[in-house]
Design a protein around this motif. Structure first.
Motif, PDB file in Angstrom:
ATOM      1  N   THR A  31       0.829  -1.207   0.000  1.00 54.90           N
ATOM      2  CA  THR A  31       0.000   0.000   0.000  1.00 54.90           C
ATOM      3  C   THR A  31       0.855   1.245   0.000  1.00 54.90           C
ATOM      4  OG1 THR A  31      -1.619  -1.238   1.325  1.00 54.90           O
ATOM      5  CG2 THR A  31      -1.953   1.122   1.123  1.00 54.90           C
ATOM      6  N   TYR A  33       0.636   5.759  -0.414  1.00 57.36           N
ATOM      7  CA  TYR A  33      -0.250   6.900  -0.169  1.00 57.36           C
ATOM      8  C   TYR A  33       0.402   8.188  -0.650  1.00 57.36           C
ATOM      9  CZ  TYR A  33      -1.796   3.622   3.525  1.00 57.36           C
ATOM     10  OH  TYR A  33      -2.213   2.520   4.232  1.00 57.36           O
ATOM     11  N   TYR A  35       0.019  12.144   0.785  1.00 59.29           N
ATOM     12  CA  TYR A  35      -0.532  13.080   1.749  1.00 59.29           C
ATOM     13  C   TYR A  35      -0.120  14.487   1.349  1.00 59.29           C
ATOM     14  CZ  TYR A  35      -1.912   9.605   5.291  1.00 59.29           C
ATOM     15  OH  TYR A  35      -2.526   8.586   5.980  1.00 59.29           O
ATOM     16  N   ILE A  45      -4.858  13.118   3.850  1.00 63.74           N
ATOM     17  CA  ILE A  45      -4.664  12.046   2.893  1.00 63.74           C
ATOM     18  C   ILE A  45      -5.314  12.418   1.565  1.00 63.74           C
ATOM     19  CG2 ILE A  45      -6.724  10.772   3.642  1.00 63.74           C
ATOM     20  CD1 ILE A  45      -5.093   8.181   3.100  1.00 63.74           C
ATOM     21  N   ASN A  50      -3.386   0.204  -3.412  1.00 68.56           N
ATOM     22  CA  ASN A  50      -3.006  -1.104  -2.904  1.00 68.56           C
ATOM     23  C   ASN A  50      -2.690  -1.992  -4.096  1.00 68.56           C
ATOM     24  OD1 ASN A  50      -3.720  -4.071  -2.085  1.00 68.56           O
ATOM     25  ND2 ASN A  50      -3.305  -3.003  -0.188  1.00 68.56           N
ATOM     26  N   ILE A  56      -8.307   4.725  -2.168  1.00 69.95           N
ATOM     27  CA  ILE A  56      -8.882   5.935  -1.593  1.00 69.95           C
ATOM     28  C   ILE A  56      -8.636   7.104  -2.523  1.00 69.95           C
ATOM     29  CG2 ILE A  56      -8.832   7.567   0.339  1.00 69.95           C
ATOM     30  CD1 ILE A  56      -7.631   5.445   2.073  1.00 69.95           C
ATOM     31  N   SER A  94       2.811   1.423   3.486  1.00 75.08           N
ATOM     32  CA  SER A  94       2.565   0.594   4.671  1.00 75.08           C
ATOM     33  C   SER A  94       2.435  -0.853   4.245  1.00 75.08           C
ATOM     34  CB  SER A  94       1.303   1.052   5.417  1.00 75.08           C
ATOM     35  OG  SER A  94       0.138   0.571   4.793  1.00 75.08           O
ATOM     36  N   TYR A  98      -3.452  -5.157   8.516  1.00 79.47           N
ATOM     37  CA  TYR A  98      -3.752  -4.834   9.902  1.00 79.47           C
ATOM     38  C   TYR A  98      -2.524  -4.337  10.650  1.00 79.47           C
ATOM     39  CZ  TYR A  98      -7.688  -7.621   8.425  1.00 79.47           C
ATOM     40  OH  TYR A  98      -8.748  -8.111   7.715  1.00 79.47           O
ATOM     41  N   GLY A 100      -0.872  -0.837   9.899  1.00 79.16           N
ATOM     42  CA  GLY A 100      -1.199   0.574  10.092  1.00 79.16           C
ATOM     43  C   GLY A 100      -0.034   1.516  10.127  1.00 79.16           C
ATOM     44  N   LEU A 102       2.894   3.733   8.952  1.00 77.87           N
ATOM     45  CA  LEU A 102       3.278   4.366   7.698  1.00 77.87           C
ATOM     46  C   LEU A 102       4.758   4.699   7.693  1.00 77.87           C
ATOM     47  CD1 LEU A 102       0.338   6.900   7.203  1.00 77.87           C
ATOM     48  CD2 LEU A 102       0.586   4.616   6.242  1.00 77.87           C
TER      49      LEU A 102
ATOM     50  N   THR B  96      -8.218  -0.555   9.827  1.00 80.48           N
ATOM     51  CA  THR B  96      -8.122  -1.385   8.634  1.00 80.48           C
ATOM     52  C   THR B  96      -9.507  -1.514   8.039  1.00 80.48           C
ATOM     53  OG1 THR B  96      -6.220  -2.587   9.475  1.00 80.48           O
ATOM     54  CG2 THR B  96      -7.474  -3.623   7.711  1.00 80.48           C
ATOM     55  N   TYR B 104      -7.000  -2.511   3.586  1.00 79.89           N
ATOM     56  CA  TYR B 104      -5.989  -1.475   3.546  1.00 79.89           C
ATOM     57  C   TYR B 104      -6.068  -0.673   4.835  1.00 79.89           C
ATOM     58  CZ  TYR B 104      -9.356   2.241   2.849  1.00 79.89           C
ATOM     59  OH  TYR B 104     -10.375   3.127   3.038  1.00 79.89           O
ATOM     60  N   ASP B 105      -4.981  -0.001   5.162  1.00 77.15           N
ATOM     61  CA  ASP B 105      -4.908   0.775   6.392  1.00 77.15           C
ATOM     62  C   ASP B 105      -5.151   2.246   6.093  1.00 77.15           C
ATOM     63  OD1 ASP B 105      -2.177  -1.322   7.234  1.00 77.15           O
ATOM     64  OD2 ASP B 105      -4.222  -1.449   8.004  1.00 77.15           O
ATOM     65  N   LYS B 106      -6.111   2.819   6.787  1.00 77.28           N
ATOM     66  CA  LYS B 106      -6.420   4.243   6.625  1.00 77.28           C
ATOM     67  C   LYS B 106      -5.965   4.960   7.886  1.00 77.28           C
ATOM     68  CE  LYS B 106     -10.154   7.464   5.534  1.00 77.28           C
ATOM     69  NZ  LYS B 106     -11.589   7.599   5.194  1.00 77.28           N
ATOM     70  N   VAL B 107      -5.102   5.948   7.730  1.00 76.23           N
ATOM     71  CA  VAL B 107      -4.544   6.660   8.879  1.00 76.23           C
ATOM     72  C   VAL B 107      -4.884   8.136   8.759  1.00 76.23           C
ATOM     73  CG1 VAL B 107      -2.446   7.222  10.150  1.00 76.23           C
ATOM     74  CG2 VAL B 107      -2.663   4.992   9.055  1.00 76.23           C
ATOM     75  N   ILE B 108      -5.494   8.650   9.813  1.00 75.86           N
ATOM     76  CA  ILE B 108      -5.883  10.059   9.863  1.00 75.86           C
ATOM     77  C   ILE B 108      -5.039  10.756  10.925  1.00 75.86           C
ATOM     78  CG2 ILE B 108      -7.773  11.688  10.248  1.00 75.86           C
ATOM     79  CD1 ILE B 108      -8.150   9.926   7.808  1.00 75.86           C
TER      80      ILE B 108
END
Lengths: 113, 119
Positions: A31, A33, A35, A45, A50, A56, A94, A98, A100, A102, B96, B104-108
């Motif tokens: 994955t 991203y 930002y 984000i 993925n 997203i 990442s 599960y 998380g 980054l 997740t 997928y992992d979403k991080v805020i």
């Protein structure tokens, strides 16, 4: 070896131009991203991929188009740059599954004049 | 939806003093919780993370954080601050999620707290 690398680190350009930022990770993560960090340091984000598939898209304008040629690369192309696009853009990856956590690149500072 | 607040925009402490940075989150289930640090001109580096188990987690550089479910908080602490700790600190909440059978992992991230250290 840098785990997540972005190029260029600095980018200064005129309004209306098109520019790209490249990102590569050598961590074997699935994955990736993008930002955006604004002038107040707020991190938002933009996109997540993925295994080359878009997961997203956080209501980012169509002028922003990510591309993932393979799971180790995620590039960001921006058309018709506007003043409000000035920011630092961070690429991250990442392992997913599960976890998380980054892993961030050093950022690309874009200045639109 | 997940959200993270960091009530303190900027904190100044003297070198050697103790530090506590506050973080509150909003999430329906037990989230993953993180603290990241950003030095000037750098990317973010993970300090510590909480997934489950012991609510007091230890991180790098002498930092620790405590998860308090009843207060929806995950405050970061350090007993004695060093000048090199001056940086921006971000609390983050992750989850997740499953989209099209892919996890997928979403991080805020929270808005960040800027730490200044007086020598």
């Amino acid at each position: 070896d840098t785990a997540v690398s972005q190029t260029p680190k600095y980018l200064v350009t005129q309004m209306g131009n098109d520019k790209s930022i490249k990102c590569e990770q050598n961590l074997g993560h699935d994955t990736m991203y993008w930002y955006k960090q604004d002038s107040k340091k707020f991190l938002k984000i933009m996109f997540s991929y993925n295994n080359k598939e878009l997961i997203i898209n956080e209501t980012v304008p169509n002028r922003f188009s990510p591309k993932s040629p393979d799971k180790a690369h995620l590039n960001l192309h921006i058309n018709s740059l506007e003043l409000g696009d000035s920011a630092v853009y961070f690429c991250a990856s990442s392992p997913g599954q599960y976890n998380g956590e980054l892993f961030f690149g050093e950022g690309s500072r874009l200045t639109v004049l | 939806a997940q959200s993270v607040t960091q009530p303190d925009i900027h904190i100044t402490v003297s070198e050697g003093a103790s530090l506590e940075l506050r973080c509150n989150y909003s999430y329906g289930a037990t989230p993953y919780l993180f603290w990241y640090v950003q030095s000037p001109g750098q990317g973010l580096q993970l300090l510590l993370k909480y997934f489950s188990g012991d609510t007091l987690v230890q991180g790098i550089k002498g930092f620790e954080a405590e998860f308090k479910r009843s207060q929806s908080s995950f405050n970061l602490r350090k007993p004695s601050v060093h000048w090199s700790d001056a940086a921006e600190y971000f609390c983050a909440v992750g989850s997740t999620e499953i989209i099209r059978k892919t996890s997928y992992d979403k991080v805020i991230f929270g808005p960040g707290t800027s730490l200044s250290v007086i020598p």
